[in-house]
Design a protein around this motif. Structure first.
Motif, mmCIF file in Angstrom:
data_model
loop_
_atom_site.group_PDB
_atom_site.id
_atom_site.type_symbol
_atom_site.label_atom_id
_atom_site.label_comp_id
_atom_site.label_asym_id
_atom_site.label_seq_id
_atom_site.Cartn_x
_atom_site.Cartn_y
_atom_site.Cartn_z
ATOM 1 N N PHE A 36 25.238 41.701 24.942
ATOM 2 C CA PHE A 36 26.506 41.771 25.649
ATOM 3 C C PHE A 36 27.631 41.643 24.625
ATOM 4 C CE2 PHE A 36 29.769 39.314 28.226
ATOM 5 C CZ PHE A 36 30.321 40.456 28.764
ATOM 6 N N VAL A 37 28.308 42.757 24.347
ATOM 7 C CA VAL A 37 29.290 42.807 23.269
ATOM 8 C C VAL A 37 30.674 42.390 23.745
ATOM 9 C CG1 VAL A 37 30.382 44.297 21.550
ATOM 10 C CG2 VAL A 37 27.963 44.603 22.114
ATOM 11 N N ALA A 38 31.129 42.939 24.869
ATOM 12 C CA ALA A 38 32.487 42.647 25.351
ATOM 13 C C ALA A 38 32.607 43.073 26.793
ATOM 14 C CB ALA A 38 33.526 43.355 24.487
ATOM 15 N N SER A 39 33.731 42.674 27.423
ATOM 16 C CA SER A 39 34.010 43.102 28.790
ATOM 17 C C SER A 39 35.514 43.100 29.032
ATOM 18 C CB SER A 39 33.319 42.191 29.803
ATOM 19 O OG SER A 39 33.841 40.883 29.725
ATOM 20 N N ASP A 40 35.954 44.023 29.856
ATOM 21 C CA ASP A 40 37.370 44.122 30.233
ATOM 22 C C ASP A 40 37.466 44.133 31.744
ATOM 23 O OD1 ASP A 40 38.357 44.374 27.572
ATOM 24 O OD2 ASP A 40 37.663 46.464 27.582
ATOM 25 N N VAL A 41 38.372 43.319 32.282
ATOM 26 C CA VAL A 41 38.566 43.290 33.724
ATOM 27 C C VAL A 41 39.413 44.482 34.136
ATOM 28 C CG1 VAL A 41 39.552 42.013 35.649
ATOM 29 C CG2 VAL A 41 38.340 40.791 33.839
ATOM 30 N N ILE A 42 38.897 45.294 35.052
ATOM 31 C CA ILE A 42 39.610 46.463 35.555
ATOM 32 C C ILE A 42 40.544 46.058 36.689
ATOM 33 C CG2 ILE A 42 39.357 48.734 36.606
ATOM 34 C CD1 ILE A 42 36.632 48.935 35.259
ATOM 35 N N SER A 43 40.018 45.255 37.612
ATOM 36 C CA SER A 43 40.844 44.785 38.731
ATOM 37 C C SER A 43 40.294 43.462 39.217
ATOM 38 C CB SER A 43 40.864 45.807 39.869
ATOM 39 O OG SER A 43 39.560 45.950 40.416
ATOM 40 N N GLU A 44 41.198 42.683 39.861
ATOM 41 C CA GLU A 44 40.793 41.379 40.372
ATOM 42 C C GLU A 44 41.709 41.006 41.523
ATOM 43 O OE1 GLU A 44 40.962 38.297 37.487
ATOM 44 O OE2 GLU A 44 39.901 36.827 38.726
ATOM 45 N N GLU A 45 41.148 40.412 42.554
ATOM 46 C CA GLU A 45 41.955 39.967 43.687
ATOM 47 C C GLU A 45 41.319 38.746 44.327
ATOM 48 O OE1 GLU A 45 40.086 43.001 47.063
ATOM 49 O OE2 GLU A 45 42.092 43.373 46.246
ATOM 50 N N LYS A 46 42.191 37.872 44.865
ATOM 51 C CA LYS A 46 41.751 36.654 45.519
ATOM 52 C C LYS A 46 42.437 36.532 46.862
ATOM 53 C CE LYS A 46 41.004 33.863 41.332
ATOM 54 N NZ LYS A 46 41.406 32.606 40.620
ATOM 55 N N SER A 47 41.781 35.893 47.781
ATOM 56 C CA SER A 47 42.434 35.557 49.038
ATOM 57 C C SER A 47 43.339 34.354 48.807
ATOM 58 C CB SER A 47 41.389 35.249 50.112
ATOM 59 O OG SER A 47 40.628 34.111 49.748
ATOM 60 N N ASP A 48 44.320 34.192 49.668
ATOM 61 C CA ASP A 48 45.290 33.127 49.485
ATOM 62 C C ASP A 48 44.648 31.747 49.570
ATOM 63 O OD1 ASP A 48 48.127 32.396 49.153
ATOM 64 O OD2 ASP A 48 47.824 31.432 51.110
ATOM 65 N N ASP A 49 43.625 31.623 50.422
ATOM 66 C CA ASP A 49 42.964 30.319 50.549
ATOM 67 C C ASP A 49 41.852 30.135 49.520
ATOM 68 O OD1 ASP A 49 41.081 32.045 51.472
ATOM 69 O OD2 ASP A 49 40.827 31.111 53.438
ATOM 70 N N ASP A 50 41.720 31.111 48.606
ATOM 71 C CA ASP A 50 40.755 31.043 47.515
ATOM 72 C C ASP A 50 39.305 31.078 47.994
ATOM 73 O OD1 ASP A 50 40.449 31.053 44.747
ATOM 74 O OD2 ASP A 50 39.975 28.912 44.709
ATOM 75 N N SER A 51 39.080 31.535 49.220
ATOM 76 C CA SER A 51 37.703 31.606 49.725
ATOM 77 C C SER A 51 36.978 32.845 49.220
ATOM 78 C CB SER A 51 37.695 31.594 51.256
ATOM 79 O OG SER A 51 38.332 32.762 51.765
ATOM 80 N N THR A 52 37.734 33.897 48.878
ATOM 81 C CA THR A 52 37.130 35.148 48.420
ATOM 82 C C THR A 52 37.733 35.545 47.089
ATOM 83 O OG1 THR A 52 36.853 35.862 50.703
ATOM 84 C CG2 THR A 52 36.640 37.539 49.011
#
Length: 687
Positions: A36-52
């Protein structure tokens, strides 16, 4: 062709939240995953209550592939896209990944899931499945498939070790509990600025790096636990586990109602070297056979006839040193012909099937008793007393049918076969039956002649001294003596036919009439010296003398018997004479065996190893009383005289066969030494 892989459920005996904390430590870098050389986050999202928490990541991997293949492909690294969804409310982490590099040539797709154990909230399950579809890859399709399979197997094994490593690391740091998520007022999902070092991180594809095991959302009863497999089924590779899971799932989808136990499925997979299609085909055929013949209920419905209880010389006896159930058979003391004539082939087959069913039951019991997987049994066969009588052709035919049925429906149930005190006649029997025995099964045979089994590498290596039976020098009296089945218990062919059981004598035996002065003779031409002539005949009426002669030249073709009108040459009583009256014994032909006198009602089996090529004549001759021995009437006169005296007529029913010298020598490396059978041992591995 799409290759699919599934692994059993891996169980971490830790809460979901603690496992997630350990999982997050694998990234952004992990010294345990060097590819495992590297990784880049393409997209990320969270729910407001942090459950998802959803995150999509592009991962750079250095695949363990030959440098030449990388040059041809024009790449040094492979990229995968992963989508992870962590649901803290449901306590699940779903992971989907697919390859971006060479996606027009190779399609790799993987699904993983961490979830709470259905029966213990303090444990966490991990499931994984993957598929590989190689459309084209510069002519290296098979190589790429092998690399992917190897990588998948390594990732399955490594994945759990990595999680366990970080769980121990957390424990060393004093972290043994992570609070569960608690609800807060929810708000719409909002985007999050990409962060290459986000703490909620994806797994790597199983075919590319390391991650544990198994399937998508199905009923938990359809899944197999890795610990269960290790405890009850044995040590399997990830790919073998995958075959078992997939075949079991297929059976649940296609076979309504009861499906076989996992141990039974695994036997068919092992018998076909884990070729899923072949194992599925043979298993389905066997399941149909079991249903048609109600084999599942055989132990409850089958009652052994009294003749089997009295004369069958076999039975279960404790277990061997590996914990396998031990079955002992005194084949040399068994009257195989009497059992076939008294019971018929079908009854013997059902008895053997009941033995196999009982063996499966005992394997399950011993698995529980010894705390380790026991899937097969050991069979000890004592051949003391084996002779040509046991090669009675209908009995051999019945044996071959039994072997065929057992091989097809009980694969990989024999762990070891110990053959003791093998006599000289054994190679003939082995030549007849060995082609019907699977090659993997033959490798499990250990053969000893004489008392060789008493030395190093002998019986005591496999069986404890205190359970050795008395007839082998021990103190246990366990197996009946057997003996000859009384002819009063024989059933007529008509009775057997009424039960849909036909004896093989109806098709392979010939009848012949023998008169005083008119013997019946059979010509056999031998091309290769050291061939084996075998015979089996019953004296149905009168007494006869059996002779074998050799001649360098062929007798004249037999003349048509002018007495055919009297029934001598009819199908029920053929009579052929070959030795011309002008031939002189010792000059034109010679005797190669001592004459054998056979009484009415006797069954005779034997063999002769030919020393020279040429023509051999088997002769059945009328046995004259001593007072008549001096009478030397012309041959034709004797025949005419016998027509007037019915008591001068004998009848035999016979079968003969010639085994080629090469076939006779092929006896699984059996060798003769100093007139006896020399020991041959094929080492067998434990199953």
């Amino acid at each position: 062709m799409v290759q699919k892989y599934q692994s059993p459920v891996r169980v971490y005996k830790h809460p979901f939240e603690l496992v997630m904390a350990a999982y997050e430590r694998r990234f952004p870098t992990c010294h345990l995953i060097p590819m495992f050389v590297a990784s880049d986050v393409i997209s990320e999202e969270k729910s407001d209550d942090d459950s998802t928490h959803r995150i999509e990541r592009r991962c750079k991997l250095d695949i363990d592939a030959p440098r030449l293949l990388k040059r041809i492909a024009g790449v040094d690294y492979v990229y995968f896209v992963q989508k992870n969804t962590l649901n803290r409310r449901e306590r699940t982490l779903h992971i989907e990944s697919h390859n971006e590099t060479f996606s027009n040539r190779v399609i790799i797709h993987e699904q993983c899931c961490y979830s709470v154990h259905p029966e213990n909230e303090g444990w966490t399950c991990f499931e994984q499945s993957a598929s590989l579809d190689i459309k084209s890859f510069f002519g290296f399709e098979s190589t790429v498939e092998k690399i992917a399979m190897k990588q998948y197997a390594n990732s399955i094994k490594k994945g759990k070790e990595i999680i366990e490593y970080y769980l121990h690391e957390l424990e060393d740091e004093g972290t043994t509990h992570v609070p569960r998520w608690s609800p807060r007022p929810a708000s719409p999902v909002k985007p999050v600025t990409p962060n290459t070092h986000s703490t909620t991180l994806p797994t790597m594809p199983a075919v590319a790096i390391a991650a544990p095991s198994e399937t998508s959302k199905e009923g938990q009863a359809d899944k197999l636990d890795a610990d269960y497999i290790n405890r009850y089924l044995g040590d399997l590779t990830p790919l073998q586990e995958s075959c078992l899971i997939r075949l079991r799932s297929w059976l649940q989808e296609t076979h309504k109602g009861k499906i076989p136990k996992d141990q039974h499925i695994l036997r068919f997979l092992r018998a076909r070297d884990f070729n899923l299609d072949k194992a599925r085909e043979t298993l389905c055929q066997s399941l149909t056979w079991r249903k048609q013949h109600q084999v599942d209920y055989l132990l409850d419905t089958w009652t052994s006839p009294q003749v089997l209880l009295d004369y069958y010389t076999g039975g279960w006896h404790h277990h061997d040193r590996d914990g396998r159930p031990l079955y002992i058979l005194r084949l040399g003391q068994m009257d195989t012909k009497g059992l076939v004539r008294a019971l018929g082939e079908e009854s013997l087959l059902r008895h053997v099937l009941s033995i196999n069913e009982e063996g499966l039951r005992r394997c399950e019991e011993n698995t529980k008793v010894f705390g380790r997987p026991i899937s097969c049994w050991t069979c000890l066969v004592d051949l003391e007393g084996l002779n040509m009588r046991h090669l009675w052709r209908p009995g051999v035919k019945a044996l071959l049918r039994i072997i065929e049925v057992v091989e097809a429906n009980y694969p990989e149930t024999l762990g070891r076969l110990l053959i003791l005190r093998a006599p000289r006649v054994f190679p003939v029997l082995w030549t007849l039956v060995s082609p019907f025995i699977d090659e993997n099964t033959r490798k499990k045979f250990l053969i000893y002649a004489g008392n060789d089994y008493q030395g190093p590498g002998g019986l005591l290596d496999y069986i404890d001294r205190e359970i050795i039976p008395d007839f082998l020098g021990g103190e246990c009296m366990v197996i009946p003596e057997g003996g000859l089945v009384p002819k009063s218990l024989y059933r007529t062919p008509e009775e057997l036919e009424n039960d849909d059981i036909r004896l093989w004598t109806e098709t392979i035996y010939q009848s012949a009439s023998v008169f005083k002065g008119a013997p019946h003779e059979l010509l056999i031409e031998i091309i290769d010296a050291s061939s084996v002539i075998t015979w089996d005949f019953d004296v149905c009426k009168g007494d006869v003398i059996f002779n074998i002669y050799h001649s360098k030249r062929a007798p004249a073709p037999p003349k048509k018997d002018p007495l055919g009108a009297h029934g001598i040459t009819s199908p029920g009583g053929n009579n052929v004479q070959l030795i011309d009256k002008s031939w002189q014994l010792g000059q034109d032909y010679s005797m190669v065996e001592s004459p054998l006198t056979c009484k009415e009602g006797e069954s005779v089996q034997g063999s002769h190893v030919t020393r020279w090529p040429g023509f051999y004549i088997l002769q059945w001759k009328f046995h004259s009383m001593p007072a008549c021995a001096a009478t030397n009437l012309p041959r034709v006169d004797d025949v005419l005289a016998t027509l007037q005296v019915s008591s001068h007529k004998c009848k035999v029913m016979y079968y003969t066969e010639v085994l080629g010298s090469e076939d006779f020598r092929y006896t699984m490396n059996l060798r003769f030494k100093k007139g006896g059978l020399f020991t041959c041992i094929n080492n067998t591995s434990s199953n």
